[in-house]
Design an enzyme around this catalytic site. Structure first.
Site, short mmCIF file in Angstrom:
data_model
loop_
_atom_site.label_atom_id
_atom_site.label_comp_id
_atom_site.label_asym_id
_atom_site.label_seq_id
_atom_site.Cartn_x
_atom_site.Cartn_y
_atom_site.Cartn_z
N CYS A 43 7.19 48.71 -14.52
CA CYS A 43 8.29 47.93 -13.97
C CYS A 43 8.62 46.80 -14.96
O CYS A 43 7.76 45.98 -15.29
CB CYS A 43 7.89 47.34 -12.62
SG CYS A 43 9.10 46.19 -11.95
N GLU B 38 0.85 -1.20 0.00
CA GLU B 38 0.00 0.00 0.00
C GLU B 38 0.88 1.24 0.00
O GLU B 38 1.96 1.22 0.58
CB GLU B 38 -0.86 0.04 1.28
CG GLU B 38 -1.76 -1.14 1.44
CD GLU B 38 -2.33 -1.25 2.87
OE1 GLU B 38 -2.31 -0.25 3.61
OE2 GLU B 38 -2.76 -2.36 3.22
N ASP C 208 1.48 10.15 3.68
CA ASP C 208 2.17 11.05 4.60
C ASP C 208 1.16 12.03 5.17
O ASP C 208 0.97 13.14 4.68
CB ASP C 208 3.27 11.80 3.83
CG ASP C 208 4.26 12.45 4.79
OD1 ASP C 208 4.18 12.17 6.00
OD2 ASP C 208 5.10 13.22 4.32
N CYS D 8 5.69 46.47 -5.54
CA CYS D 8 6.31 47.54 -6.31
C CYS D 8 5.20 48.32 -7.01
O CYS D 8 4.32 47.73 -7.63
CB CYS D 8 7.27 46.95 -7.35
SG CYS D 8 7.59 48.05 -8.73
N LYS E 225 10.67 3.06 2.99
CA LYS E 225 10.60 4.50 2.81
C LYS E 225 11.24 4.94 1.50
O LYS E 225 12.22 4.36 1.05
CB LYS E 225 11.33 5.21 3.97
CG LYS E 225 10.76 4.90 5.35
CD LYS E 225 9.44 5.58 5.58
CE LYS E 225 9.60 7.02 5.97
NZ LYS E 225 9.80 7.27 7.40
N LYS F 117 2.36 4.44 1.43
CA LYS F 117 2.44 4.93 2.80
C LYS F 117 2.07 6.41 2.76
O LYS F 117 2.84 7.24 2.29
CB LYS F 117 3.85 4.74 3.36
CG LYS F 117 3.96 5.12 4.83
CD LYS F 117 5.30 4.68 5.39
CE LYS F 117 5.40 4.87 6.89
NZ LYS F 117 5.08 6.20 7.36
N CYS G 86 13.16 48.21 -10.87
CA CYS G 86 12.88 49.48 -11.56
C CYS G 86 13.07 50.69 -10.66
O CYS G 86 12.89 51.82 -11.10
CB CYS G 86 11.47 49.47 -12.15
SG CYS G 86 10.17 49.60 -10.92
N CYS H 179 12.08 49.14 -5.47
CA CYS H 179 12.02 47.92 -6.28
C CYS H 179 13.40 47.62 -6.87
O CYS H 179 13.99 48.49 -7.51
CB CYS H 179 11.00 48.09 -7.39
SG CYS H 179 11.02 46.72 -8.57
N TYR I 183 -6.69 1.89 6.28
CA TYR I 183 -5.73 0.84 5.92
C TYR I 183 -5.64 -0.34 6.89
O TYR I 183 -4.93 -1.29 6.62
CB TYR I 183 -4.34 1.42 5.69
CG TYR I 183 -3.79 2.24 6.85
CD1 TYR I 183 -3.54 1.67 8.09
CD2 TYR I 183 -3.51 3.59 6.68
CE1 TYR I 183 -3.03 2.41 9.13
CE2 TYR I 183 -3.00 4.35 7.72
CZ TYR I 183 -2.76 3.76 8.95
OH TYR I 183 -2.28 4.50 9.98
S1 IVH Z 1 -0.14 0.16 8.76
C1 IVH Z 1 0.60 -2.01 12.62
N1 IVH Z 1 -0.58 1.28 6.39
O1 IVH Z 1 2.69 4.98 8.90
C2 IVH Z 1 0.50 -1.35 11.29
N2 IVH Z 1 0.40 2.61 8.10
O2 IVH Z 1 4.91 3.98 11.14
C3 IVH Z 1 0.41 0.10 11.43
N3 IVH Z 1 0.83 4.92 7.44
O3 IVH Z 1 1.59 5.79 12.03
C4 IVH Z 1 0.37 0.91 10.25
N4 IVH Z 1 0.06 4.76 5.39
O4 IVH Z 1 0.12 6.56 10.19
C5 IVH Z 1 -0.11 1.44 7.64
N5 IVH Z 1 -1.05 2.12 4.30
C6 IVH Z 1 -0.58 2.29 5.53
C7 IVH Z 1 -0.07 3.53 5.98
C8 IVH Z 1 0.41 3.65 7.27
C9 IVH Z 1 0.59 5.56 6.29
C10 IVH Z 1 1.46 5.52 8.65
C11 IVH Z 1 0.65 5.32 9.88
C12 IVH Z 1 1.62 4.90 10.95
C13 IVH Z 1 2.94 4.97 10.27
C14 IVH Z 1 3.72 3.72 10.59
#
Ligand code: IVH
Length: 668
Positions: free
Chosen positions: A434, A117, A121, A429, A317, A119, A414, A411, A229
């Site tokens: 300008c 999946e 942010d 400005c 990551k 991850k 100019c 400015c 998730y």
């Molecule tokens: S699973 C026990 N799936 O990543 C499993 N986490 O360090 C726990 N995160 O704090 C997480 N996308 O906020 C999972 N598809 C995803 C995720 C996800 C983002 C974040 C989550 C967690 C951190 C894990």
């Protein structure tokens, strides 16, 4: 309406609205226009006002009901919200896969099924559904205890207030990530800049800041979204795998990232990581890696957890979007509206595959707030395709030789006077001629998203200005080949290509043309709204502030700015010359096949079932046109209470007159 009938209608409306919310916010496939949606919502609100005893907490009218809190309450998670171990290389993934098999007593040649999946942010949250109702929502906190942010989470339209199923589980705890899409992040920062507020360095901070509001009305204004998730505690439902879990959630109305995928073994993980890495910059949200999970819940249980993270999952990551570098200088850039922007020239540094050598410091307020000085060591961040920003200064690296850059007194391009408008953070400005403003205006006009004059980039525009061949955007359309031939390293073919590119830009769509004019506060989106509502520059040029304000999403600031632009004689002259040269923006085909295609409506009198603006949207949504005055070309006049002269005129001309109800009937 009697109570039993109202009750039935309320239920029908709620079902309808929830379905349309889901279509719009989760499936991204709306089936009705915004105006039609607003009508449903308004009818529901009216009925609930008449019968307050029929209001229930899961009604779509109750998303932003609650009052501001004093402080957040604490929530203990029934099952701790763990974190994930990190992987940084292919080898880390191979090691992880090896550990999984060893723990399970499997042969190394065996192949495990994983789910990969994105991850996200964002901010991790937990949603609790009891017998189908969304009852409690909280942040992850330290994993054991978080903050209760139920009322803020209720404002997120993609979270259902009630699960879309007849037979919901008794208890369903869902973990997910709340995020702010990148375009919303950009828009929020622009608004904050204009309001003189501190900007967010990245979408994650913006999402966290939005969820941490004690007043849910503020959260409601931020278009946050969520991807679910993972499960917490569940009673009354059973799953055998993560993939089955992810497939079930959308059926209950819970959004799941569509990019989640079942893969086989290490090779499958590598291919997934590579694929999503390629798409990283074009996704509409920020992701910072891939989460790999053993698919079978049975195997997950067998593997169990370590102290803070499960043994069945790992986060691979991406290279970080942040880097540490030095501010070698700060320069002042002048934009096309005359705003001066301090920009940091950085010691070049690689941030996830892109060399960054500049970062925006937004404005002097922001720069002073973060105390950024020339010579400082700073942490920078590049979110998606957003311009890199300085997150913070690392003060421990200071030597004492760093120096701040004061607001310039004139400015830099100019020499004109500078103003710092009290209610704006911008420093501007005032020079009408300008050169920087003119250059930026032309660059913007010719750019890909505006008039898209292929090949006419900054280099050529600068030469045109230097040679005095162009003083405004209209001059572009009067250029002849010999003039281009004056350029350094210009050939016949190249000059012809440039002229052809200029020629073919004459027929760009109206929305692009409006955007290209560079009216303050009119971005691409607003330009589209204006093109759709007014249909031509002539109409837009003549629109009053009131008429501009009747366009949905256009506020007083934008309306004033548009009026100011068209009240300026110089601007009108440029537009006249553009048209005289043959520029004739095309109008996009209105929705064809709508029930009102080719029909003109006029609304008059006091309307009670909808506002004028809503009526206009309804008509346009069906391909029709809503006009302000009655003429022989009018097909229908919709008359509310106390309709006056327009109604009279309609009768005079024999135009068909409708009541509001009859109009709504036509839409059914
Ligand atoms: S699973 C026990 N799936 O990543 C499993 N986490 O360090 C726990 N995160 O704090 C997480 N996308 O906020 C999972 N598809 C995803 C995720 C996800 C983002 C974040 C989550 C967690 C951190 C894990």
């Amino acid at each position: 309406m009697e109570k039993p009938a109202a009750e039935a209608r309320i239920q029908a409306l709620r079902n309808d609205i929830n379905r349309h919310n889901h279509l719009y916010y989760v499936l991204d496939a709306p089936q009705i226009t915004d105006a039609e949606y607003d009508l449903l919502m308004r009818e529901l609100l009216e009925l609930e006002n008449r019968f307050p005893e029929l209001v229930t907490p899961d009604s779509p009218t109750q998303r932003v009901g609650a009052k501001p809190l004093e402080k957040f309450a604490q929530v203990t998670h029934r099952i701790p919200m763990l974190s994930l171990e990190n992987a940084l290389t292919d080898q880390d993934i191979a090691d992880f896969d090896g550990r999984v098999k060893r723990e399970l007593g499997m042969a190394l040649s065996a192949e495990i099924t994983y789910v990969c999946e994105p991850k996200m942010d964002g901010v991790a949250v937990e949603l609790v559904f009891e017998n189908g109702d969304f009852t409690v929502g909280s942040t992850r906190g330290d994993g054991f205890t978080g903050e209760e942010i139920t009322q803020n989470l209720r404002t997120i339209r993609s979270i259902p207030l009630r699960l879309h199923t007849e037979a919901p589980p008794r208890l369903l705890e869902i973990r997910g990530e709340v995020y702010l899409p990148l375009d919303a992040f950009r828009k929020l920062n622009l608004e904050r800049q204009e309001a003189g507020e501190a900007q967010f360095a990245n979408p994650r901070n913006a999402a966290a800041g939005s969820l941490r509001q004690l007043d849910p009305r503020i959260t409601a204004r931020r278009p946050l979204s969520i991807f679910c998730y993972g499960p917490g505690e569940v009673a009354g439902a059973g799953f055998t795998s993560q993939s089955e879990f992810l497939a079930t959630l959308p059926q209950w109305g819970l959004p799941v990232n569509p990019r989640a995928e079942k893969v086989n073994g290490v090779a499958g993980i590598l291919a997934y990581y590579e694929g999503i890495g390629k798409d990283r910059d074009s996704l509409p949200y920020e992701i910072d890696g891939v989460v790999v999970k053993v698919d079978s819940l049975h195997l997950q249980r067998e593997l169990g957890v370590k102290s803070r993270s499960p043994k069945w999952a790992i986060a691979w990551k991406f290279p970080p979007r942040q880097a540490v570098t030095v501010v070698e200088d700060i320069i002042t850039q002048v934009g096309r509206t005359g705003v001066l922007t301090p920009t940091a020239l950085l010691r070049p540094v690689e941030v996830s595959g892109v060399t960054v050598s500049r970062a925006t410091l937004h404005n002097w307020d922001e720069m002073e707030r973060k105390d950024i000085r020339i010579g400082d060591t700073v942490l920078i961040e590049r979110a998606g395709d957003v311009i890199p920003a300085v997150v913070k200064v690392l003060p421990e690296k200071r030597t004492g030789a760093e120096r701040p850059l004061p607001v310039p007194s004139t400015c830099p391009e100019c020499g004109s006077e500078i103003v710092r408008i009290p209610e704006e953070v911008a420093v501007r400005c005032l020079g009408l001629s300008c050169p920087a403003q003119i250059r930026e205006t032309i660059i913007h006009f010719a750019s890909r998203r505006a008039m898209d004059i292929e090949g006419l980039g900054i280099k050529y525009i600068e030469q045109l200005l230097r040679l005095g061949l162009v003083k405004n955007v209209a001059d572009l359309y009067y250029l002849v080949k010999d003039q281009f031939m004056l350029f350094e390293r210009m050939g016949d073919k190249l000059a012809e290509n440039l002229l052809n590119a200029i020629e073919s830009s004459k027929k760009r769509e109206l929305a692009r043309f409006i955007y290209a004019l560079g009216i303050r506060h009119v971005g691409e989106h607003t330009a589209k709204l204006l093109a759709g509502s007014f249909g031509s520059i002539e109409h837009l040029e003549r629109a009053t502030e009131e008429e501009l304000l009747s366009v949905r999403e256009i506020g007083p600031q934008v309306a004033t700015s548009i009026r100011t632009f068209f009240d300026n004689e110089q601007n009108l002259e440029v537009i006249r010359r553009l048209f005289a040269a043959g520029v004739s923006p095309s109008v996009e085909e209105k929705r064809v096949g709508g029930r009102f295609t080719g029909k003109t409506f006029v609304f008059t009198g006091a309307l009670t079932r909808f506002t004028r603006e809503e009526a206009k949207k309804l008509v346009e949504g069906e391909g029709g046109h809503a006009a302000g005055s009655v003429s022989r070309k009018t097909d229908f006049v919709v008359a509310g209470e106390e309709a006056g002269s327009k109604l009279e005129k309609a009768r005079e001309l024999g135009v068909k007159v409708l009541t509001e109800e009859e109009f709504l009937e036509m839409l059914k």
